[in-house]
Design a protein around this motif. Sequence first.
Motif, short mmCIF file in Angstrom:
data_model
loop_
_atom_site.label_atom_id
_atom_site.label_comp_id
_atom_site.label_asym_id
_atom_site.label_seq_id
_atom_site.Cartn_x
_atom_site.Cartn_y
_atom_site.Cartn_z
N ASN A 141 -20.87 111.68 30.75
CA ASN A 141 -19.99 111.91 31.89
C ASN A 141 -19.05 110.73 32.04
OD1 ASN A 141 -18.78 112.36 34.41
ND2 ASN A 141 -20.60 113.37 35.22
N LEU A 142 -17.87 110.84 31.43
CA LEU A 142 -16.89 109.76 31.50
C LEU A 142 -16.46 109.50 32.94
CD1 LEU A 142 -14.83 107.76 30.25
CD2 LEU A 142 -13.26 109.70 30.08
N LEU A 143 -16.19 110.56 33.69
CA LEU A 143 -15.65 110.40 35.03
C LEU A 143 -16.64 109.68 35.94
CD1 LEU A 143 -13.94 113.87 35.50
CD2 LEU A 143 -12.95 111.73 34.68
N ALA A 144 -17.92 110.02 35.82
CA ALA A 144 -18.93 109.34 36.63
C ALA A 144 -19.02 107.86 36.26
CB ALA A 144 -20.29 110.01 36.45
N ALA A 145 -18.97 107.56 34.97
CA ALA A 145 -19.04 106.16 34.53
C ALA A 145 -17.85 105.36 35.03
CB ALA A 145 -19.12 106.10 33.00
N VAL A 146 -16.67 105.93 34.94
CA VAL A 146 -15.46 105.23 35.38
C VAL A 146 -15.48 105.04 36.90
CG1 VAL A 146 -12.95 105.44 35.58
CG2 VAL A 146 -14.08 105.95 33.41
N GLY A 147 -15.99 106.04 37.62
CA GLY A 147 -16.07 105.91 39.07
C GLY A 147 -17.03 104.85 39.52
N ARG A 148 -17.99 104.51 38.67
CA ARG A 148 -19.05 103.57 39.04
C ARG A 148 -18.82 102.16 38.53
NH1 ARG A 148 -23.34 103.17 42.63
NH2 ARG A 148 -25.12 102.15 41.68
N GLY A 264 -21.78 123.04 52.88
CA GLY A 264 -21.16 122.73 54.16
C GLY A 264 -20.82 121.26 54.20
N ALA A 265 -20.02 120.82 53.22
CA ALA A 265 -19.81 119.39 52.98
C ALA A 265 -19.00 118.69 54.06
CB ALA A 265 -19.13 119.20 51.62
N GLY A 266 -18.22 119.44 54.85
CA GLY A 266 -17.47 118.82 55.94
C GLY A 266 -16.52 117.74 55.46
N THR A 267 -16.60 116.58 56.09
CA THR A 267 -15.73 115.45 55.74
C THR A 267 -16.03 114.91 54.35
OG1 THR A 267 -15.63 114.88 58.08
CG2 THR A 267 -14.97 113.18 56.53
N GLY A 268 -17.26 115.12 53.90
CA GLY A 268 -17.62 114.67 52.56
C GLY A 268 -18.41 113.39 52.50
N SER A 269 -18.92 112.91 53.63
CA SER A 269 -19.63 111.63 53.61
C SER A 269 -20.89 111.69 52.75
CB SER A 269 -19.98 111.19 55.04
OG SER A 269 -20.85 112.12 55.67
N VAL A 270 -21.64 112.80 52.83
CA VAL A 270 -22.85 112.94 51.99
C VAL A 270 -22.45 113.13 50.54
CG1 VAL A 270 -24.86 114.37 51.52
CG2 VAL A 270 -24.28 113.79 53.88
N SER A 271 -21.45 113.96 50.29
CA SER A 271 -21.00 114.21 48.91
C SER A 271 -20.57 112.93 48.22
CB SER A 271 -19.83 115.20 48.91
OG SER A 271 -20.22 116.45 49.37
N VAL A 272 -19.75 112.14 48.91
CA VAL A 272 -19.22 110.92 48.31
C VAL A 272 -20.34 109.91 48.05
CG1 VAL A 272 -17.79 108.89 48.74
CG2 VAL A 272 -16.88 111.18 49.19
N GLU A 273 -21.21 109.71 49.05
CA GLU A 273 -22.28 108.73 48.84
C GLU A 273 -23.22 109.17 47.73
OE1 GLU A 273 -23.62 105.88 51.06
OE2 GLU A 273 -22.87 106.46 53.04
N ALA A 285 -19.33 119.77 46.14
CA ALA A 285 -19.16 119.87 47.58
C ALA A 285 -18.64 121.26 47.91
CB ALA A 285 -18.19 118.80 48.07
N LEU A 286 -19.46 122.05 48.59
CA LEU A 286 -19.12 123.44 48.89
C LEU A 286 -18.70 123.54 50.36
CD1 LEU A 286 -22.11 123.53 47.03
CD2 LEU A 286 -20.90 125.64 46.53
N ALA A 304 -12.80 107.07 44.93
CA ALA A 304 -12.71 107.16 43.46
C ALA A 304 -13.99 107.68 42.83
CB ALA A 304 -12.35 105.79 42.88
N VAL A 305 -14.34 108.92 43.18
CA VAL A 305 -15.56 109.54 42.66
C VAL A 305 -15.19 110.81 41.88
CG1 VAL A 305 -17.33 108.62 44.19
CG2 VAL A 305 -15.86 110.46 45.01
N PRO A 306 -14.75 110.65 40.64
CA PRO A 306 -14.33 111.81 39.85
C PRO A 306 -15.46 112.76 39.51
CG PRO A 306 -14.32 109.82 38.51
CD PRO A 306 -14.55 109.38 39.92
N ASN A 307 -16.73 112.34 39.66
CA ASN A 307 -17.85 113.25 39.40
C ASN A 307 -18.15 114.14 40.61
OD1 ASN A 307 -18.73 110.87 40.72
ND2 ASN A 307 -20.85 111.24 40.12
N LEU A 308 -17.30 114.09 41.64
CA LEU A 308 -17.38 114.98 42.79
C LEU A 308 -16.40 116.13 42.61
CD1 LEU A 308 -18.02 115.88 45.70
CD2 LEU A 308 -16.47 114.10 46.51
N HIS A 309 -16.92 117.36 42.64
CA HIS A 309 -16.09 118.55 42.48
C HIS A 309 -16.12 119.36 43.77
CE1 HIS A 309 -15.80 117.77 38.16
NE2 HIS A 309 -17.09 117.50 38.21
#
Length: 417
Positions: A141-148, A264-273, A285-286, A304-309
């Motif tokens: 997962n290139l995107l996850a590695a770059v985001g981290r 029910g991701a809302g603002t995305g705080s859980v998704s991003v973390e 994130a649905l 900068a979390v490219p592994n988040l869709h």
Amino acid sequence: MEHPANVRTVYFVGAGMGQPDGLTGQALQALRDSDLILGAKRLLSLAEVLGLSVPCVPAYQAAEIRRVLQEYPQAQTISVLFSGDIGFYSGAAAAATDLADLPGISIQFRCGVSSLAYFCAKLQTAWQDVFPLSLHGREGNLLAAVGRHRKTFVLTDRERTPGVLCRELCDAGLPDIPVSIGERLSYPEERICRGTARQWAGETFHPLSVMLVENPRAAQDLAVHGIPDGEWIRGKTPMTKEEVRSVSLSKLRLRETDIFYDVGAGTGSVSVEAALRLSRGTVYALERDAEAISLLHANKEKWAVPNLHIIPGHAPDTFASLPSPDRAFLGGTGGHTRAVLAALREKNPSVRVVANVITLESLTETLQAFQELDFQEVDIVQLQVSKAKKAGPYHMMLGQNPIYILSADGPGKKEAP
């Protein structure tokens, strides 16, 4: 070179980038001591350049090495060439394990110069803080590695070329990220390119290429979850507050390779973390609300979390095209909790689920669904957070709404060995 009786020495030699002047002294000595040399065809040319008049056989996999050793019983010292360094994404370790049962064989390693060390030296940059990733015939997962990570080194191949990977970075919202590319390292036609993902997207590069991707906004400094609430881009969409978010993420027991649904991701705080923690995983994130989806995109870009869709639509209908989840968080189901849990269980009977509910009716609904669907190890935490607010020279504690945090494992977990 003298050998113990009935013992043959097999050197696994790191050939570096493939040119003689890149060999270490030990590697060069092993080749000169050998009366048989094996390796990929590209690497066997080293023997000719070095003027070694010994048999050279194109073989480097364990089964091939075993066969050649039987065909050349008179060879007492054998070198097997591996590209780069034998300890860096090399087949040397696996081959050594597979050949360990051969009688009368002593396998010894001779290190080489890795493409990572060579390329970073060419770029005049340190590499102790570089995250290595091989996409050379491997999944990754290139995107996850770059985001981290601030620096990510990538071994590419014929399919996932630098041009293709730079297109992936652009599509993930990282077109201006610095990317350096090295082609045919150490060879006369060596080429080193510096630029951005946008500049190299779609360009053609030699299959023997490497990349160094630099992301100054990477989230590597975050050691724990619990980003302060004031750091998020917010609107009127509900957001899981940092204290509740911290407990919920802990209950999820995320592993870095997990596939994670935030329903029910809302603002995305859980998704991003979650995305920041899943260095080799993926977050979906649905969300159905248009304003929330806009905030999700804004916070995805900020952190900068490219592994988040981000998946617009109604759950569980949106599950159909997604890979099976390992973990799922229910922040809001629009009254379809049982249907969502049933779909999650169908996708993965061993899924672990954490749900946040506020009302007693939602608590009852979720518990009943867990029971009917045979979820295991159901755990309930009631959390009430009070935060201080300054009132003149004093501090008053203001209570937030109490919340129930439920967690459970799918019925498939109890059947796992």
